[in-house]
Design an enzyme around this catalytic site. Structure first.
Site, PDB file in Angstrom:
ATOM      1  N   THR A 175      54.328  -7.247  46.305  1.00  7.60           N
ATOM      2  CA  THR A 175      54.668  -6.307  47.381  1.00  7.60           C
ATOM      3  C   THR A 175      54.161  -4.908  47.056  1.00  7.60           C
ATOM      4  OG1 THR A 175      56.696  -7.600  47.673  1.00  7.60           O
ATOM      5  CG2 THR A 175      56.569  -5.530  48.855  1.00  7.60           C
ATOM      6  N   ARG A 215      53.261  -6.570  38.777  1.00  3.22           N
ATOM      7  CA  ARG A 215      54.449  -6.380  37.934  1.00  3.22           C
ATOM      8  C   ARG A 215      54.648  -7.614  37.070  1.00  3.22           C
ATOM      9  NH1 ARG A 215      58.479  -3.473  42.369  1.00  3.22           N
ATOM     10  NH2 ARG A 215      57.038  -1.762  42.756  1.00  3.22           N
ATOM     11  N   HIS A 233      62.322  -0.518  40.463  1.00  4.53           N
ATOM     12  CA  HIS A 233      63.751  -0.711  40.193  1.00  4.53           C
ATOM     13  C   HIS A 233      64.000  -1.791  39.143  1.00  4.53           C
ATOM     14  CE1 HIS A 233      62.210  -3.393  43.198  1.00  4.53           C
ATOM     15  NE2 HIS A 233      63.174  -4.236  42.898  1.00  4.53           N
ATOM     16  N   LYS A 259      49.882   0.023  39.860  1.00  2.28           N
ATOM     17  CA  LYS A 259      49.307  -0.106  41.200  1.00  2.28           C
ATOM     18  C   LYS A 259      48.322   1.017  41.457  1.00  2.28           C
ATOM     19  CE  LYS A 259      52.943   2.317  43.734  1.00  2.28           C
ATOM     20  NZ  LYS A 259      53.667   2.386  44.993  1.00  2.28           N
ATOM     21  N   ASP A 267      61.242   6.452  44.245  1.00  5.16           N
ATOM     22  CA  ASP A 267      60.936   6.340  45.671  1.00  5.16           C
ATOM     23  C   ASP A 267      62.083   5.753  46.484  1.00  5.16           C
ATOM     24  OD1 ASP A 267      60.632   3.784  44.705  1.00  5.16           O
ATOM     25  OD2 ASP A 267      58.568   3.506  45.407  1.00  5.16           O
ATOM     26  N   GLU A 301      63.023   1.374  55.230  1.00  2.00           N
ATOM     27  CA  GLU A 301      63.201  -0.035  54.914  1.00  2.00           C
ATOM     28  C   GLU A 301      64.622  -0.243  54.410  1.00  2.00           C
ATOM     29  OE1 GLU A 301      59.462  -2.094  53.284  1.00  2.00           O
ATOM     30  OE2 GLU A 301      59.696  -0.277  52.118  1.00  2.00           O
ATOM     31  N   LYS A 323      57.475   6.003  50.044  1.00  2.00           N
ATOM     32  CA  LYS A 323      58.853   6.346  50.326  1.00  2.00           C
ATOM     33  C   LYS A 323      59.300   7.366  49.285  1.00  2.00           C
ATOM     34  CE  LYS A 323      60.632   2.080  48.233  1.00  2.00           C
ATOM     35  NZ  LYS A 323      59.451   1.274  47.880  1.00  2.00           N
TER      36      LYS A 323
HETATM   37  C1  G16 Z   1      58.560  -2.336  47.035  1.00  2.00           C
HETATM   38  C2  G16 Z   1      57.813  -1.799  48.208  1.00  2.00           C
HETATM   39  C3  G16 Z   1      58.751  -1.631  49.370  1.00  2.00           C
HETATM   40  C4  G16 Z   1      59.426  -2.943  49.685  1.00  2.00           C
HETATM   41  C5  G16 Z   1      60.085  -3.490  48.460  1.00  2.00           C
HETATM   42  C6  G16 Z   1      60.549  -4.888  48.783  1.00  2.00           C
HETATM   43  O1  G16 Z   1      59.525  -1.407  46.655  1.00  2.00           O
HETATM   44  O2  G16 Z   1      57.241  -0.556  47.889  1.00  2.00           O
HETATM   45  O3  G16 Z   1      58.035  -1.141  50.456  1.00  2.00           O
HETATM   46  O4  G16 Z   1      60.401  -2.803  50.675  1.00  2.00           O
HETATM   47  O5  G16 Z   1      59.161  -3.549  47.401  1.00  2.00           O
HETATM   48  O6  G16 Z   1      60.744  -5.615  47.666  1.00  2.00           O
HETATM   49  P1  G16 Z   1      60.937  -7.175  47.720  1.00  2.00           P
HETATM   50  O7  G16 Z   1      59.615  -7.806  48.025  1.00  2.00           O
HETATM   51  O8  G16 Z   1      61.482  -7.468  46.361  1.00  2.00           O
HETATM   52  O9  G16 Z   1      61.956  -7.452  48.800  1.00  2.00           O
HETATM   53  P2  G16 Z   1      59.549  -0.778  45.199  1.00  2.00           P
HETATM   54  O10 G16 Z   1      60.609   0.271  45.253  1.00  2.00           O
HETATM   55  O11 G16 Z   1      59.884  -1.954  44.314  1.00  2.00           O
HETATM   56  O12 G16 Z   1      58.174  -0.256  44.969  1.00  2.00           O
END
Ligand code: G16
Length: 543
Positions: free
Chosen positions: A18, A22, A114, A126, A281, A363, A376
């Site tokens: 996404t 990672r 996170h 990324k 973010d 989101e 974000k």
């Molecule tokens: C990332 C993306 C977000 C997305 C999230 C969803 O967040 O930047 O736009 O909503 O993943 O995660 P999953 O696929 O686990 O539901 P982040 O904060 O991890 O970069």
């Protein structure tokens, strides 16, 4: 200093998820693993010789080592300058801000967001494109394709660069410029929000706690919230970024930010609580003994945007990811502006913002932001709330109830089942797909199924199509259940079940979401054969 060309062989698992690649730290520490991916980025983006790149990360374990490797590879791949955050630190929104402000050829951000850190924890990388936003799918697909055929990478043989003092140094022909990671971002925040009004609010006895969760936002929040806005020292808690986040899980939700939650729900609770995640973010917003869902937060910011200097002329439009509740759609309708529904992932908002179609995006996954950057932005959301509170001078809970009274309440919750065996999770999704025909028209108590599908999206700007973005079961009364597998986890699979029901009746607005959604929760478990397929009947995290 000599450029060395190192022979390598491809790794088969370098497909970005996404938000970037990672993996566990030991995976990244394998010989050539990081180098292969970085060279695949450079090979696919085609940066003109002499380009500038932004580089920084959330300070998690392996951040510093990775920065040194990337600097030496950038120097041997034709970059003229790299802007790197002091100590290798840049929050994700700050990196986006710097890319935009200095018009660089994008940037590389090191973070697993996170996800927990440490020697056995997660690491991530990324590439963000020139508009400051995450690379769109066509770029990440190209990077993945290159990673499957790579046979060599280039790296400079040189001593490590000093990252702890500001200023310029040379690495071969390339200049490394160590920048203050906070300054440009803080300046941007001051240009958007009424710092004077927030300062008066705080001087008048309004108390807040911001939990940086030992992640990257600590230095940003200290500078902005304590120093520039005058919040009491100590208002920012867990402010020291640590490579393992103090053994915590830097995910700002009710489960993982429990230290803050206990304070905000305890005796002598402050008026406002907020937290951000590993790379700064995400955001969680709390009032005194009150949780604001991210979906409601987006709707509330949109409805009150004109109270804030940066948005006083109104919004062009709003965008939200598909699993996010339709609370923002109601506000958009009332304001007479468009509301776009995109797949999960901030990268899908970039085109809409660049085309001037939307100003605010959000989101359910604790992400909110605007066209001030292309990521974000956790602290931005906190400042937006504080600005609204400074103008309206009402408690968070009262503001939210007034909002529901006006627009109705989209009661919402997300249930996460973490660490599932991948086969079981895939089997569950497969079973749902196979049940579509049988489900349509079926009655479950008060709920009748209107439609089932797997969400797909056609980008209105470039026409690109993204399929398989989550199973939706829509009911006749507008309620919804969505099933999706997370694209950010690194261990097994995480199943997310998103539940939403519209409640226009004001006398039921005080109800706890789990109570109000109890029937939908039971239906979700029945149609997915949750217990039989996963052995679980209780979520790991409820938000
Ligand atoms: C990332 C993306 C977000 C997305 C999230 C969803 O967040 O930047 O736009 O909503 O993943 O995660 P999953 O696929 O686990 O539901 P982040 O904060 O991890 O970069």
């Amino acid at each position: 200093m000599t450029v060395r060309t190192i022979a390598t062989t491809p790794f088969s698992d370098q497909k970005p998820g996404t938000s970037g690649l990672r993996k566990k730290v030991p995976v990244f520490q394998q010989p050539h693993y990081l180098e292969n991916f970085v060279q695949s980025i450079f090979n696919s983006i085609g940066a003109p010789t002499g380009s500038t790149l932004v580089l920084g990360g959330d300070g998690r374990y392996y951040n510093r080592e990775a920065i040194q490797i990337i600097l030496k590879m950038a120097a041997s791949n034709g970059f003229g300058r790299v802007l790197v955050g002091k100590g290798g630190i840049l929050s994700t929104p700050a990196a986006s801000c710097v890319i935009r402000k200095y018009k660089t050829f994008g940037g590389i951000i090191l973070s697993a967001s996170h996800n927990p850190g440490g020697p056995e924890g997660d690491f991530g990388i990324k590439y963000n494109v020139t508009n400051g936003g995450p690379a769109p799918e066509k770029v990440t697909e190209e990077i993945f394709a290159r990673s499957k055929t790579i046979d060599e990478y280039r790296i400079l043989e040189a001593a490590d660069v000093a990252l702890d003092q500001l200023g310029e140094s040379r690495l071969g022909d390339m200049i490394v410029q160590v920048i203050d990671p906070v300054a440009d971002y803080a300046e941007l925040m001051e240009s958007l929000f009424d710092f004077g009004a927030i300062r008066s609010l705080l001087a008048g006895g309004f108390r807040l706690r911001f939990d940086a969760m030992h992640a990257v936002t600590g230095p940003y929040a200290r500078e902005i919230i304590e120093k520039r806005l005058g919040a009491a020292t100590g208002s920012v808690m867990n402010a020291e970024p640590l490579p393992d986040f103090g053994n915590g899980h830097p995910d700002p939700n009710l489960t993982y930010a429990h230290e803050l939650v206990e304070i905000v729900y305890g005796d002598n609770a402050p008026d406002f609580g907020a937290a951000s995640d590993g790379d700064g973010d995400r955001n969680m917003i709390l009032g005194k003994r009150f949780f604001v869902t991210p979906s409601d937060s987006l709707a509330l910011l949109a409805a009150n945007a004109t109270l804030v200097p940066g948005y006083k002329n109104g919004l062009a439009g709003i965008a939200r990811s598909m699993p996010t509740s339709a609370a923002a759609d109601r506000v958009a309708q009332a304001l007479g502006i468009p509301c776009f529904e995109t797949p999960t992932g901030w990268k899908f908002f970039g085109n809409l913002m660049d085309a001037g179609k939307v100003t605010l995006c959000g989101e359910e996954s604790f992400g909110t932001g605007s066209d001030h950057v292309r990521e974000k932005d956790g602290l931005w959301a906190v400042l937006f709330w504080l600005n609204i509170l400074a103008v309206r001078k009402q408690p968070v809970e009262a503001i939210m109830h007034e909002h529901w009274a006006k627009f109705g309440r989209n009661v919402y919750s997300r249930h996460d089942y973490e660490g599932l065996p991948t086969d079981a999770a895939n089997g569950l999704m497969q079973h749902l797909h196979e049940s579509f025909a049988e489900l349509v028209g079926k009655q479950f108590g008060d709920y009748k199924v209107l439609f089932c599908d797997d969400f797909s999206y056609t980008d209105p700007v470039d026409g690109s199509v993204s399929t398989g973005q989550g199973v939706r079961i829509g009911f006749v009364d507008g309620s919804r259940i969505v099933f999706r597998l997370s694209g950010t986890g690194t261990e097994g699979a995480t199943l997310r079940i998103y539940l939403e029901a519209f409640e226009p009746d004001i006398s039921r607005h005080h109800l706890d979401a789990q109570q109000a959604l109890a029937s939908l929760i039971a239906i979700a478990s029945e149609v997915s054969q949750l217990k039989a397929r996963t052995g679980r009947d209780h979520p790991t995290v409820i938000t």
